[in-house]
Design a protein around this motif. Structure first.
Motif, PDB file in Angstrom:
ATOM      1  N   SER A  30      47.856  -0.331  17.001  1.00 36.42           N
ATOM      2  CA  SER A  30      47.881  -1.591  17.621  1.00 36.42           C
ATOM      3  C   SER A  30      46.899  -2.778  17.383  1.00 36.42           C
ATOM      4  O   SER A  30      47.155  -3.888  17.696  1.00 36.42           O
ATOM      5  CB  SER A  30      48.255  -1.375  19.453  1.00 36.42           C
ATOM      6  OG  SER A  30      46.735  -0.971  19.772  1.00 36.42           O
ATOM      7  N   LEU A  31      46.010  -2.270  16.824  1.00 39.27           N
ATOM      8  CA  LEU A  31      44.594  -3.174  16.472  1.00 39.27           C
ATOM      9  C   LEU A  31      44.564  -3.640  15.026  1.00 39.27           C
ATOM     10  O   LEU A  31      44.003  -4.145  14.578  1.00 39.27           O
ATOM     11  CB  LEU A  31      43.431  -2.667  16.807  1.00 39.27           C
ATOM     12  CG  LEU A  31      43.231  -2.118  18.266  1.00 39.27           C
ATOM     13  CD1 LEU A  31      41.740  -1.534  18.464  1.00 39.27           C
ATOM     14  CD2 LEU A  31      43.082  -3.276  19.069  1.00 39.27           C
ATOM     15  N   ARG A  49      36.600   1.054  10.596  1.00 37.75           N
ATOM     16  CA  ARG A  49      37.441   1.550  11.749  1.00 37.75           C
ATOM     17  C   ARG A  49      37.196   3.125  11.731  1.00 37.75           C
ATOM     18  O   ARG A  49      36.910   3.766  10.753  1.00 37.75           O
ATOM     19  CB  ARG A  49      38.758   1.150  11.870  1.00 37.75           C
ATOM     20  CG  ARG A  49      39.088  -0.037  12.118  1.00 37.75           C
ATOM     21  CD  ARG A  49      40.600  -0.809  11.785  1.00 37.75           C
ATOM     22  NE  ARG A  49      41.307  -0.107  12.948  1.00 37.75           N
ATOM     23  CZ  ARG A  49      42.599  -0.399  12.996  1.00 37.75           C
ATOM     24  NH1 ARG A  49      43.239  -0.987  12.074  1.00 37.75           N
ATOM     25  NH2 ARG A  49      43.170  -0.074  14.274  1.00 37.75           N
ATOM     26  N   PHE A  83      38.471  -2.950  21.650  1.00 40.64           N
ATOM     27  CA  PHE A  83      38.324  -2.312  20.254  1.00 40.64           C
ATOM     28  C   PHE A  83      37.571  -1.081  20.026  1.00 40.64           C
ATOM     29  O   PHE A  83      37.240  -0.457  19.106  1.00 40.64           O
ATOM     30  CB  PHE A  83      37.175  -3.400  19.288  1.00 40.64           C
ATOM     31  CG  PHE A  83      38.244  -4.625  19.004  1.00 40.64           C
ATOM     32  CD1 PHE A  83      39.111  -4.662  17.979  1.00 40.64           C
ATOM     33  CD2 PHE A  83      38.301  -5.619  19.595  1.00 40.64           C
ATOM     34  CE1 PHE A  83      39.831  -5.780  17.379  1.00 40.64           C
ATOM     35  CE2 PHE A  83      39.109  -6.843  19.302  1.00 40.64           C
ATOM     36  CZ  PHE A  83      39.912  -7.007  18.139  1.00 40.64           C
TER      37      PHE A  83
END
Length: 88
Positions: A30-31, A49, A83
């Motif tokens: 979703s990010l 990430r 996040f």
């Protein structure tokens, strides 16, 4: 001990607090939009990430927090709490 405020929805606050801790930058799909997955959004850079980052402070804005951490370039960067993921 958590870096992020637990149950922030039931304990909203405003203000900044200095912390020592580490959080993992989330890899949730979703990010993706924030990391080059959408031509209409300026991508977040200077981070990886899934990597664990040293956090220096969090700042509450009611029921959310901004996290200030040391990025891949050794600079301070600030991102919203959504996040990040706590690590054990």
């Amino acid at each position: 001990m958590s870096v992020l405020t637990e149950n922030i929805d039931s304990q909203p606050y405003t203000g900044k607090r200095t912390v020592k801790g580490r959080l993992r930058l989330s890899e949730k799909p979703s990010l993706d939009v924030f990391f080059g997955g959408n031509p209409n959004v300026i991508p977040i850079t200077g981070v990886t990430r899934g990597k664990i980052y040293e956090v220096v402070s969090v700042e509450g804005f009611g029921d959310g927090e901004d996290v200030t951490f040391i990025d891949d370039n050794g600079k301070l960067q600030c991102l919203g709490d959504f996040f990040f993921e706590e690590i054990n």
